[in-house]
Design a protein around this motif. Sequence first.
Motif, PDB file in Angstrom:
ATOM      1  N   LEU A 114      45.430  44.080  28.137  1.00 46.91           N
ATOM      2  CA  LEU A 114      44.508  43.000  27.784  1.00 46.91           C
ATOM      3  C   LEU A 114      44.564  41.870  28.805  1.00 46.91           C
ATOM      4  O   LEU A 114      43.539  41.253  29.120  1.00 46.91           O
ATOM      5  N   LYS A 115      45.746  41.578  29.325  1.00 48.74           N
ATOM      6  CA  LYS A 115      45.852  40.544  30.359  1.00 48.74           C
ATOM      7  C   LYS A 115      45.094  40.956  31.620  1.00 48.74           C
ATOM      8  O   LYS A 115      44.391  40.149  32.225  1.00 48.74           O
ATOM      9  N   LEU A 116      45.235  42.223  32.011  1.00 48.17           N
ATOM     10  CA  LEU A 116      44.501  42.700  33.190  1.00 48.17           C
ATOM     11  C   LEU A 116      42.997  42.630  32.953  1.00 48.17           C
ATOM     12  O   LEU A 116      42.236  42.215  33.835  1.00 48.17           O
ATOM     13  N   GLU A 117      42.569  43.026  31.769  1.00 50.91           N
ATOM     14  CA  GLU A 117      41.139  42.967  31.449  1.00 50.91           C
ATOM     15  C   GLU A 117      40.654  41.522  31.440  1.00 50.91           C
ATOM     16  O   GLU A 117      39.548  41.233  31.919  1.00 50.91           O
ATOM     17  N   ASN A 118      41.474  40.608  30.927  1.00 47.47           N
ATOM     18  CA  ASN A 118      41.106  39.195  30.899  1.00 47.47           C
ATOM     19  C   ASN A 118      40.952  38.649  32.316  1.00 47.47           C
ATOM     20  O   ASN A 118      40.012  37.895  32.597  1.00 47.47           O
ATOM     21  N   VAL A 119      41.854  39.018  33.201  1.00 45.42           N
ATOM     22  CA  VAL A 119      41.758  38.561  34.589  1.00 45.42           C
ATOM     23  C   VAL A 119      40.474  39.087  35.234  1.00 45.42           C
ATOM     24  O   VAL A 119      39.765  38.342  35.932  1.00 45.42           O
TER      25      VAL A 119
END
Length: 148
Positions: free
Chosen positions: A80-85
Motif C-alpha cells: 500500500l505504501k508503494l501504491e501510495n507513492v
Amino acid sequence: MTVMIPWPRREAGRHSRPALIQALRTENAKLKAFESAANDFFLRLLADRDDVYAAWQNAMRQCAEAETAAVCMEETARQLKLENVELLARLANVDAVTVPPAERDTSAPEDQATEPIPVRALWDALGAGPVQAVLPPSHEDPGTGRIL
C-alpha cells in the motif's frame, strides 16, 4: 537356649486375637480410604495437567496464527505504501503547472526597481535608547516638560 520373645496371650484383652484383627481391619479401612483420596487427588492433578497442556498448545497455535497475520499485514502495508507513492507521483504530474521561464518586463515606470527599505531597531526608529521607557505620545517628558 530359651526363647525370650513374649508371645501374645490368648486371653481376652487388648492383645487378644479378635481385638487385634479388628484393629488391623480398622487400620486397613483407613489406609484404603487414604489411598482412594490420594488416587482421586492424583486424577485431578492429571486432569489439571492435561488442561494446562491443552491451553498451552492453544496459546502456541494462536501465537503462530498471529505471527502469520502480522507478516501478511506487513506485506500488505508495504504494498500500500508503494501504491501510495505511485499515486502521489501521478497526481503531482497531473496537477503540475508547467510555465516556460519568463523575464519580467521592466520598461514601464511603475515596474522600475525601487530603493531598499531601511530597517532599523525599534528604539532607533522611535529615537529612544534601550534604557529609556517608550511612552505613548500623550505623556509628558519629565526632563523637558514637553508632550511626547
